[in-house]
Design a protein around this motif. Structure first.
Motif, short mmCIF file in Angstrom:
data_model
loop_
_atom_site.label_atom_id
_atom_site.label_comp_id
_atom_site.label_asym_id
_atom_site.label_seq_id
_atom_site.Cartn_x
_atom_site.Cartn_y
_atom_site.Cartn_z
N GLN A 20 6.79 -2.89 1.37
CA GLN A 20 5.34 -2.67 1.35
C GLN A 20 4.65 -3.72 0.47
O GLN A 20 3.66 -4.32 0.87
CB GLN A 20 5.03 -1.27 0.83
N GLU A 21 5.20 -3.97 -0.72
CA GLU A 21 4.64 -4.98 -1.61
C GLU A 21 4.72 -6.36 -0.98
O GLU A 21 3.78 -7.16 -1.06
CB GLU A 21 5.37 -4.97 -2.96
N GLY A 22 5.86 -6.66 -0.35
CA GLY A 22 6.05 -7.96 0.29
C GLY A 22 5.05 -8.20 1.42
O GLY A 22 4.53 -9.31 1.57
N VAL A 23 4.78 -7.16 2.19
CA VAL A 23 3.81 -7.29 3.28
C VAL A 23 2.41 -7.54 2.72
O VAL A 23 1.65 -8.36 3.24
CB VAL A 23 3.82 -6.04 4.19
N GLU A 24 2.08 -6.89 1.62
CA GLU A 24 0.77 -7.11 0.98
C GLU A 24 0.65 -8.54 0.47
O GLU A 24 -0.37 -9.19 0.65
CB GLU A 24 0.55 -6.10 -0.16
N VAL A 25 1.72 -9.04 -0.16
CA VAL A 25 1.72 -10.42 -0.66
C VAL A 25 1.61 -11.39 0.53
O VAL A 25 0.83 -12.35 0.49
CB VAL A 25 3.00 -10.71 -1.48
N PHE A 26 2.38 -11.13 1.58
CA PHE A 26 2.35 -11.96 2.79
C PHE A 26 0.93 -12.01 3.35
O PHE A 26 0.43 -13.08 3.68
CB PHE A 26 3.32 -11.40 3.84
N ASP A 27 0.27 -10.85 3.43
CA ASP A 27 -1.11 -10.79 3.94
C ASP A 27 -2.06 -11.62 3.09
O ASP A 27 -2.91 -12.34 3.62
CB ASP A 27 -1.59 -9.34 3.95
N SER A 28 -1.94 -11.50 1.78
CA SER A 28 -2.85 -12.26 0.90
C SER A 28 -2.62 -13.76 1.05
O SER A 28 -3.58 -14.55 1.09
CB SER A 28 -2.72 -11.82 -0.55
N ASP A 88 9.99 2.14 10.84
CA ASP A 88 8.63 1.62 10.68
C ASP A 88 8.62 0.35 9.84
O ASP A 88 7.94 -0.61 10.16
CB ASP A 88 7.70 2.67 10.05
N ALA A 89 9.38 0.35 8.75
CA ALA A 89 9.45 -0.82 7.87
C ALA A 89 10.00 -2.03 8.64
O ALA A 89 9.50 -3.14 8.51
CB ALA A 89 10.30 -0.53 6.65
N ARG A 90 11.03 -1.78 9.44
CA ARG A 90 11.61 -2.86 10.24
C ARG A 90 10.58 -3.43 11.21
O ARG A 90 10.43 -4.64 11.36
CB ARG A 90 12.83 -2.36 11.01
N LYS A 91 9.81 -2.55 11.86
CA LYS A 91 8.80 -3.00 12.82
C LYS A 91 7.70 -3.81 12.12
O LYS A 91 7.23 -4.81 12.65
CB LYS A 91 8.18 -1.80 13.55
N VAL A 92 7.30 -3.37 10.94
CA VAL A 92 6.26 -4.09 10.19
C VAL A 92 6.75 -5.50 9.84
O VAL A 92 6.02 -6.47 9.99
CB VAL A 92 5.87 -3.30 8.92
N ILE A 93 7.98 -5.58 9.39
CA ILE A 93 8.55 -6.90 9.03
C ILE A 93 8.61 -7.79 10.27
O ILE A 93 8.25 -8.97 10.21
CB ILE A 93 9.94 -6.75 8.39
N GLU A 94 9.02 -7.24 11.40
CA GLU A 94 9.12 -8.04 12.62
C GLU A 94 7.74 -8.50 13.08
O GLU A 94 7.59 -9.62 13.59
CB GLU A 94 9.84 -7.24 13.71
N LYS A 95 6.72 -7.69 12.87
CA LYS A 95 5.35 -8.09 13.21
C LYS A 95 4.93 -9.28 12.34
O LYS A 95 4.34 -10.25 12.82
CB LYS A 95 4.40 -6.91 13.01
#
Length: 184
Positions: A20-28, A88-95
């Motif tokens: 979750q933190e990694g996805v937020e950092v990636f987004d920023s 769900d986490a796997r799908k988010v990472i793949e997106k």
């Protein structure tokens, strides 16, 4: 139902939080890449940061895939919520990986290659916002003009004969036309 070991449960919770933190950092970082005013050095730095972050997320994805394949998860010994959270986490990472692929392709496309020349010219986000605002204003002005026309047509239908009082609708329409023309 047998519950998974506390150690495994703790590891899963930790990885899910890191994802979750990694996805937020990636987004920023993603926003920084596309909001940069095409300063090449800065854009390259953000793209390198983006690549580093996606690599972290890919490592977490590999761990998640391992857990999903594991016997504890497959044998339904784990609660359904953990299994769903992992999926769900796997799908988010793949997106996010797909988004990174797009960014990487744009970065590696040479300006004068066939693909580069075929691409739509990129518009500056500020210019895009100005164009959208301009279009909106033009639509609003057009709407005001059509309302003025319909009000004027209605006024013609409400003609007042001598000695009769003016209907309130007539006064309302005239004030509306004046107000619309002021905004126009």
């Amino acid at each position: 139902m047998v519950i998974i070991s506390r150690k495994l449960q703790g590891e899963i919770d930790r990885v899910l939080k890191k994802v979750q933190e990694g996805v937020e950092v990636f987004d920023s970082i993603w926003k920084k890449v596309y909001d940069t005013d095409n300063v090449k050095n800065q854009k390259e730095k953000f793209e390198a940061d983006l690549k580093k972050e996606i690599k972290k997320l890919q490592r977490y994805r590999d761990q998640i895939k391992t857990w999903i394949q594991s016997s504890e998860i497959k044998d339904k010994k784990v609660s359904a919520s953990y299994e769903q959270a992992l999926m769900d986490a796997r799908k988010v990472i793949e997106k996010e990986m797909e988004r990174f692929k797009i960014c990487e392709k744009e970065t590696k496309t040479k300006a004068f290659s066939k693909e580069g020349l075929d691409q739509q010219p990129k518009t500056d986000p500020k210019e895009k916002a100005k164009a959208e605002t301009r279009d909106w204003l033009n639509n609003v002005v057009s709407d005001l003009e059509s309302q003025i026309d319909s009000f004027e047509a209605e006024i013609e239908g409400l003609s007042v004969k001598k000695g009769k009082t003016r209907p309130p609708r007539l006064t309302h329409l005239e004030s509306s036309i004046t107000r619309h023309k002021a905004h126009n």
